[in-house]
Design a protein around this motif. Structure first.
Motif, PDB file in Angstrom:
ATOM      1  N   UNK A 189      34.897  33.007  18.161  1.00 40.36           N
ATOM      2  CA  UNK A 189      35.368  34.006  19.094  1.00 40.36           C
ATOM      3  C   UNK A 189      34.810  33.807  20.504  1.00 40.36           C
ATOM      4  N   UNK A 190      35.688  34.019  21.483  1.00 39.00           N
ATOM      5  CA  UNK A 190      35.267  34.095  22.877  1.00 39.00           C
ATOM      6  C   UNK A 190      34.817  35.525  23.156  1.00 39.00           C
ATOM      7  N   UNK A 191      34.226  35.750  24.331  1.00 37.76           N
ATOM      8  CA  UNK A 191      33.745  37.091  24.685  1.00 37.76           C
ATOM      9  C   UNK A 191      34.310  37.503  26.041  1.00 37.76           C
ATOM     10  N   UNK A 192      34.924  38.679  26.092  1.00 34.40           N
ATOM     11  CA  UNK A 192      35.419  39.235  27.351  1.00 34.40           C
ATOM     12  C   UNK A 192      34.251  39.927  28.042  1.00 34.40           C
ATOM     13  N   UNK A 193      33.754  39.338  29.117  1.00 31.44           N
ATOM     14  CA  UNK A 193      32.567  39.848  29.800  1.00 31.44           C
ATOM     15  C   UNK A 193      32.921  40.821  30.930  1.00 31.44           C
ATOM     16  N   UNK A 194      34.089  40.692  31.501  1.00 27.26           N
ATOM     17  CA  UNK A 194      34.538  41.593  32.569  1.00 27.26           C
ATOM     18  C   UNK A 194      36.062  41.693  32.484  1.00 27.26           C
ATOM     19  N   UNK A 195      36.567  42.909  32.533  1.00 23.52           N
ATOM     20  CA  UNK A 195      38.009  43.125  32.422  1.00 23.52           C
ATOM     21  C   UNK A 195      38.586  43.537  33.768  1.00 23.52           C
ATOM     22  N   UNK A 223      29.957  35.449  37.381  1.00 18.63           N
ATOM     23  CA  UNK A 223      29.437  36.806  37.521  1.00 18.63           C
ATOM     24  C   UNK A 223      28.905  37.062  38.926  1.00 18.63           C
ATOM     25  N   UNK A 224      28.366  36.045  39.555  1.00 18.22           N
ATOM     26  CA  UNK A 224      27.815  36.204  40.899  1.00 18.22           C
ATOM     27  C   UNK A 224      28.888  36.450  41.962  1.00 18.22           C
ATOM     28  N   UNK A 225      30.128  36.039  41.678  1.00 17.03           N
ATOM     29  CA  UNK A 225      31.171  36.160  42.713  1.00 17.03           C
ATOM     30  C   UNK A 225      32.235  37.191  42.365  1.00 17.03           C
ATOM     31  N   UNK A 226      32.073  37.941  41.276  1.00 15.99           N
ATOM     32  CA  UNK A 226      33.088  38.944  40.923  1.00 15.99           C
ATOM     33  C   UNK A 226      33.254  39.975  42.037  1.00 15.99           C
ATOM     34  N   UNK A 227      32.144  40.460  42.574  1.00 19.78           N
ATOM     35  CA  UNK A 227      32.261  41.458  43.651  1.00 19.78           C
ATOM     36  C   UNK A 227      32.970  40.875  44.868  1.00 19.78           C
ATOM     37  N   UNK A 228      32.702  39.603  45.158  1.00 18.85           N
ATOM     38  CA  UNK A 228      33.379  38.955  46.289  1.00 18.85           C
ATOM     39  C   UNK A 228      34.881  38.847  46.032  1.00 18.85           C
ATOM     40  N   UNK A 229      35.242  38.528  44.795  1.00 26.00           N
ATOM     41  CA  UNK A 229      36.664  38.441  44.427  1.00 26.00           C
ATOM     42  C   UNK A 229      37.325  39.813  44.549  1.00 26.00           C
ATOM     43  N   UNK A 272      41.037  40.577  41.047  1.00 28.02           N
ATOM     44  CA  UNK A 272      40.116  40.865  39.956  1.00 28.02           C
ATOM     45  C   UNK A 272      40.334  39.826  38.853  1.00 28.02           C
ATOM     46  N   UNK A 273      39.414  39.817  37.912  1.00 25.07           N
ATOM     47  CA  UNK A 273      39.508  38.794  36.854  1.00 25.07           C
ATOM     48  C   UNK A 273      39.174  39.382  35.492  1.00 25.07           C
ATOM     49  N   UNK A 274      39.801  38.819  34.489  1.00 25.71           N
ATOM     50  CA  UNK A 274      39.310  38.919  33.124  1.00 25.71           C
ATOM     51  C   UNK A 274      38.364  37.736  32.945  1.00 25.71           C
ATOM     52  N   UNK A 275      37.069  38.006  32.866  1.00 25.07           N
ATOM     53  CA  UNK A 275      36.105  36.913  32.709  1.00 25.07           C
ATOM     54  C   UNK A 275      35.832  36.702  31.223  1.00 25.07           C
TER      55      UNK A 275
END
Length: 814
Positions: A673-679, A704-710, A716-719
């Protein structure tokens, strides 16, 4: 006088002649290459029908016989192995004065010859396919196995192993059926000629890569010592039980290798390991003078392999394969030396191979055809045996003819059985991919009932108090979110080693905890027998782990850096193949774990920055995971140790100590399984400004370091962390793409042959209808990773590249 066609050969050989010269123990002329022995006749003892031979009357051969007699063998046993004259006389009498033993030897000789001749016939008829390697001329070796090797001994052979398997007790019909690719074969048709395995007789290969079997046999020998130390043994189903081996347990491991293969560096590593651990191991060297077909003296300087153990205190004996009785007598003495607990030994059998490397071999190598024809006429161990014991009055011609007829009837029955057996079903191939299904719930696996009893008798109260205090300290760190990836793996390992005492561990710098504390306190707690500090060769100790895994143990291999696993590619490959190749007989519960990957600006240079995780992706049978957090590392490690197949966990080298977090204690994680870390937010999805980001290892931190920049840019991203690289979790990817319809892969491997290439291909093939844009791959350049940061930025992708990639996808700039 020399024939002209051999003059050049003689000149070429002269310079290195002494290297492959057998010891002259009796004063006879044993010139190494040019001999006065001439072919007088090409007649030989026929079994079924012999392959056609070419006339070579009067030819001079480049590799002479050694012509040893029993006195040559007995003197070595006395001088090298410490036997008394009375003891060697007993070994002699046990064969020479026992007609039943001699008949047993003769039947083993005839079975080996008859079976191989039948194989040759069936190969020519197209019923046996692929590569096949025949043992004609070397029958003294299987005769020795039949005489002196026991069922419980662990046997490791190479690709010329049909006769070794049969002599070990494997049914000839099952061996022939395996060659016929039939379901009734010893491996259900999955192995073939080079991969004969049989669990019931502990015949453990059949290995196709030259010399790869050497460390496997060391691991098998170590498993015997583990059984004795832990007080456990195999039950009727070959599972470990809380019953100690018998007091007179004298099992050994025997490994077969050619003298050409013995020049491989694995031999030195084997001798070192066997001597250091006093392993009950016999290295049986089949010296036919040919490395494939090339004369071994042309490529190696040490033909006296039996002397290679001197630097390690490992004694060796050389015997003449022309005399099967002498091989049996001397061989049994050496085997008994190993059985007695005195340590490993080497037995070198000087012999000749009557056939080419394989039936398809053109045999253009220097002197090969002439030698083969001469050897068939002058060095046939079966004819030698018949002449010797008929002349002595032990047997009549009729007695031996009747015995031969009986054996050939067995061979014919084996061919008939194979011919009439069904082919395996197509579905079997996929069933043999993994011992445990990818969706296995490892939390449901039951611990061995004997765990507490074994721990109580092998771990002192002081050691137990120390390790429990260590475990408690790590668990407290885990509860407050202060545990690192390295410590999380260490915690999982200790919990599993206590839960299941068949779990072992191998590593470099193990006593010191290696680089990231992964094996910390293992040897101090479980002793050297279960926690082994290893020489600096990953292939060697991965190979030893493989041998342990085939014999009821659950080895963990810690790689200080996963890129060092390059040294063990052959062993890792075979670990992945073994369950399938053996027809599902042998599980392979081996876990490899280590720090690797390529972080931006890590300044480690090219060799420490290779994407080894991508290199092993193509090996069948492996489960490959990554963990960029302590929780993932902990849960995956526990599951891998419990899995019955080979697993490989990659952790990010630059995050081993810096990444901290909490753990879901006592919980195994899935390996598929993969893991959804940010939706991504519903708003970004609705507006078409969301992207599925797939990444792993250091890419997780970079993303994770650039999610806020995105998000600040309006996207936005599903990470998704790809915790399972193989098998790949396509369901999680599908669910995300159903929302975002765009995917960007931040890949820690190269553009060619990388993980991202595989993932991209799977998405394009299986989820194409969900895509509104091409797959965006942000992967390492194919150039080696430079040390200097100014150059490295051009090769390794990072968070800033991901920001641009998301922007490009959402603004349709592709």
């Amino acid at each position: 006088m020399f024939f002209p066609r051999f003059a050049v050969a003689a000149a070429l050989c002269a310079a290195s002649s002494t290297a492959f010269m057998a010891p002259n123990l009796s004063g006879r002329n044993v010139s190494p290459f040019i001999s006065s022995h001439r072919v007088s006749s090409l007649a030989m003892t026929a079994t079924l029908s012999e392959p056609a031979t070419e006339e070579s009357s009067g030819a001079t051969v480049m590799r002479p016989p050694i012509d040893y007699v029993w006195e040559d063998v007995s003197s070595q046993l006395i001088e090298t192995f410490g036997y008394t004259q009375a003891q060697v006389d007993t070994y002699n009498a046990e064969v020479e004065n026992n007609k039943e033993v001699l008949m047993k030897l003769y039947k083993a000789l005839q079975m080996a010859r008859g079976f191989e001749n039948a194989c040759n016939q069936q190969y020519m008829q197209g019923k046996i396919r692929g590569f096949m390697h025949l043992d004609n001329g070397q029958e003294a070796v299987p005769a020795l196995v039949d005489y002196a090797i026991k069922n419980g001994d662990k046997k490791y052979s190479y690709y010329r192993e049909h006769t070794h398997a049969i002599a070990s007790g494997v049914d000839p019909g099952e061996v022939m059926a395996e060659l016929f690719m039939k379901e009734t074969g010893s491996c259900k048709g999955a192995g073939g000629s080079m991969h004969i395995f049989d669990k019931a007789t502990y015949f453990q290969g059949g290995w196709a890569l030259v010399s790869e079997q050497l460390p496997y046999a060391a691991g098998a020998a170590k498993s015997i010592l583990l059984d004795r130390k832990l007080g456990i043994s195999d039950d009727a189903d070959f599972k470990k039980q809380d019953v100690p081996p018998p007091a007179d347990d004298d099992r050994i491991a025997v490994v077969f290798v050619g003298e050409g293969g013995a020049q491989n560096g694995r031999t030195a590593e084997l001798l070192n390991s066997a001597a250091k651990d006093n392993l009950p191991l016999l290295l049986l060297v089949i010296d036919n003078g040919r490395a494939i077909n090339t004369y071994t003296g042309d490529v190696a300087t040490n033909g006296s392999v039996f002397e290679q153990g001197k630097h390690y205190g490992v004694p060796g004996l050389i015997v003449d394969g022309y005399d099967a009785a002498d091989v049996a007598k001397g061989g049994k003495a050496v085997i008994d030396y190993v059985r007695s607990g005195k340590g490993p030994a080497i037995l070198q059998v000087h012999t000749y191979r009557f056939n080419g490397h394989s039936p398809a071999d053109p045999e253009h190598e220097r002197g090969r055809k002439e030698e083969k024809s001469w050897a068939r006429a002058e060095q046939d161990p079966i004819k030698k045996f018949e002449d010797k014991y008929i002349a002595k009055g032990v047997f009549t011609e009729d007695e031996l003819k009747e015995a031969k007829k009986e054996v050939l009837n067995e061979v014919k029955a084996a061919v008939k059985f194979a011919d009439e057996s069904p082919m395996p079903p197509m579905e079997l191939a996929k069933e043999l991919e993994y011992p445990d299904k990818p969706d296995t719930d490892y939390n449901a696996k039951v611990a061995p009932a004997f765990a507490d009893a074994v721990n109580a008798r092998t771990i002192s109260l002081e050691q137990m108090d120390t390790i429990q205090a260590h475990i408690s300290a790590l668990r407290e760190k885990a509860k407050v979110g202060d545990i690192s990836i390295g410590d999380a793996i260490n915690l999982a390992i200790h919990e599993e080693m206590l839960r299941d005492p068949t779990t072992t561990i191998h590593a470099e710098d193990l006593q010191a905890g290696s680089s990231y504390d992964i094996p910390k306190l293992t040897q101090q707690t479980y002793g050297q027998i279960r926690a082994a500090d290893e020489i600096i060769d990953e292939g060697h100790f991965i190979g030893k782990a493989l041998g342990e895994a085939m014999n009821g143990y659950r080895p963990i291999v810690e790689l200080m850096n996963t890129n060092f696993g390059i040294f063990g590619m052959a062993e890792i490959s075979s670990a992945g193949n073994t369950y399938a190749t053996t027809g599902g007989q042998f599980d392979m519960p081996m876990t490899i774990v280590g720090a690797g990957g390529t972080a931006p600006n890590q300044a480690l240079g090219a060799e420490h920055s290779q994407p080894f995780h991508a290199y092993v992706m193509g090996i069948p049978g492996l489960k490959i995971c990554t963990a960029a957090s302590p929780d993932a590392a902990y849960g995956i490690t526990k599951s891998m140790i419990r899995d019955n197949g080979p697993c490989f966990l990659f952790a990010p080298v630059k995050m081993m100590k810096e990444a901290k977090g909490t753990l879901e204690l006592d919980k195994c994680a899935p390996l598929n399984k993969a893991a959804l870390l940010h939706e991504a937010s519903p708003q970004s999805v609705a507006s078409g400004n969301a992207v599925t980001v797939l990444t792993y290892l250091h890419g997780v931190k970079e993303a994770q370091l650039v999610i806020d920049e995105i998000k600040a840019e309006g996207f936005d991203v599903d990470l998704i962390e790809l915790r399972s690289l193989k098998p790949l979790d396509m369901d999680t990817i599908r669910k995300s793409l159903e929302r975002t319809n765009k995917v960007c892969i931040l890949d820690e491997s190269t553009q060619s042959g990388g993980v991202g290439a595989t993932v991209s291909a799977r998405i394009s093939e299986e989820l194409f209808d969900l895509l509104d844009a091409p797959v965006k791959r942000l992967c390492m350049d194919d150039a080696p990773v430079p040390y200097a940061s100014t150059m490295e930025v051009a090769v390794v992708k990072r968070g800033s590249d991901l920001v641009q990639g998301v922007f490009d996808l959402c603004t349709k700039q592709f």
